[in-house]
Design a protein around this motif. Structure first.
Motif, short mmCIF file in Angstrom:
data_model
loop_
_atom_site.label_atom_id
_atom_site.label_comp_id
_atom_site.label_asym_id
_atom_site.label_seq_id
_atom_site.Cartn_x
_atom_site.Cartn_y
_atom_site.Cartn_z
N THR A 256 -2.39 8.09 -4.31
CA THR A 256 -2.21 7.41 -3.01
C THR A 256 -3.17 6.23 -3.02
OG1 THR A 256 -4.00 8.58 -1.86
CG2 THR A 256 -1.82 9.64 -1.86
N SER B 248 0.82 -1.22 0.00
CA SER B 248 0.00 0.00 0.00
C SER B 248 0.85 1.26 0.00
CB SER B 248 -0.93 0.00 1.21
OG SER B 248 -1.79 -1.12 1.13
N CYS B 249 1.93 1.27 0.79
CA CYS B 249 2.74 2.50 0.89
C CYS B 249 3.50 2.79 -0.40
CB CYS B 249 3.69 2.43 2.08
SG CYS B 249 4.27 0.80 2.44
N SER B 250 3.50 1.85 -1.35
CA SER B 250 4.16 2.09 -2.64
C SER B 250 3.16 2.38 -3.75
CB SER B 250 5.03 0.89 -3.01
OG SER B 250 6.11 0.78 -2.12
#
Lengths: 209, 84
Positions: free
Chosen positions: A168, A54-56
């Protein structure tokens, strides 16, 4: 625990099934210093799985693996016929083969396998359980043909997709999101992907030791 | 008749093999069934007749990622699944 999340989050997440993206595969005979002859296959309409943590998921980039039809040969093994998603997790070595193959094996080979306690098989693959939101297709198993919505992904087919809408996990084209894995299934996917990349060549292992 | 077993040696006793005897894998097979937050290991005969429950455990891997990575096993089984 169920395979899919009953109330998906409003964000793209690792392991989500999405649709509407375009995929391409480049084919060459061999690399060279000057551009070799090539062809590019472009495919639209395939469902796919989010392979970015998710953070990528940001900067207009996401990694996806296309969903593909299940291999009917898996069902030669009754342990997988009961639940083909068992392939996603480590298993007892005795359950990794069709029973006839295990029975024919010589004792030394059986003991070598049993010494490993639990193993992954089909290390490149992860199975997605049936779901009515996935397109049906005909699966031939021996003389029988059944309609199924079972799919799998192959870690060797992960590719980068550039998409302007992806900023995002929350600020992304969420209409493309079809299904979300449960926490347990997502952990299984993460663990198997980790295992896929964690394999060490024998010569490297010897050098490290 | 049903019986709850707590160790693999109980199974061997039940099947008349006793501890210390040769472990005969062909007598039964062990299958994991997830039940909520637990995993129930069930012993079945080769014809899928229920023998008993061997173990009930939490369906959770308590290993750290470092421990998992140092202990991962793999088997290449593709050739055993090809059509004859």
């Amino acid at each position: 625990m169920s395979f899919y999340e009953a109330t998906p989050s409003k964000a793209l997440r690792f392991g989500d099934i999405v649709s509407g993206f375009v995929f391409s595969t480049t084919n060459i005979d061999s690399p060279s210093e000057s551009p070799p002859p090539f062809n590019i296959e472009v495919v639209f309409g395939r469902h796919a799985v989010v392979m970015s943590p998710s953070c990528s998921i940001s900067h207009k980039t996401i990694s996806l693996a296309p969903l593909k039809k299940i291999d009917p040969n898996f069902f030669r093994n009754p342990h997988l016929e009961e639940d083909v998603t068992r392939l996603n997790r480590e298993m007892d070595p005795r359950h990794t083969l069709p029973p006839q193959a295990w029975e024919k094996m010589d004792e030394d080979e059986k003991q070598r396998r049993l010494a490993k306690k639990s193993v992954y098989i089909w290390t490149d693959l992860f199975v997605y359980q049936s779901h009515p939101q996935l397109p049906e297709y005909k699966l031939k198993r021996g003389a029988d043909v059944t309609n199924v919505t079972l799919y799998m992904i192959d870690f060797r087919e992960i590719q980068q997709i550039k998409c302007k809408g992806i900023q995002t996990p929350e600020d992304s084209p969420l209409d493309a999101k079809l299904l979300e894995l449960s926490v347990r299934s997502r952990a299984d996917l993460r663990d198997k992907l980790l295992a896929y990349y964690a394999r060490v060549a024998e010569e490297d292992a010897a050098a490290i030791m | 008749m049903t019986k709850t077993f707590f160790t693999i040696y109980d199974i061997q006793d039940f099947l008349g093999q006793g501890t210390g005897g040769k472990y005969e894998e062909e007598s039964y097979r062990v299958v994991d069934y997830p039940v909520g937050e637990f995993v129930v290991k069930v012993a079945l005969t080769p014809s899928n007749k229920f023998v008993g429950i061997i173990e009930v455990s939490l369906d959770k891997d308590f290993r750290t990622y470092q421990q998992k990575l140092s202990n991962i096993g793999f088997e290449d089984v593709e050739k055993y699944y090809r059509e004859d």
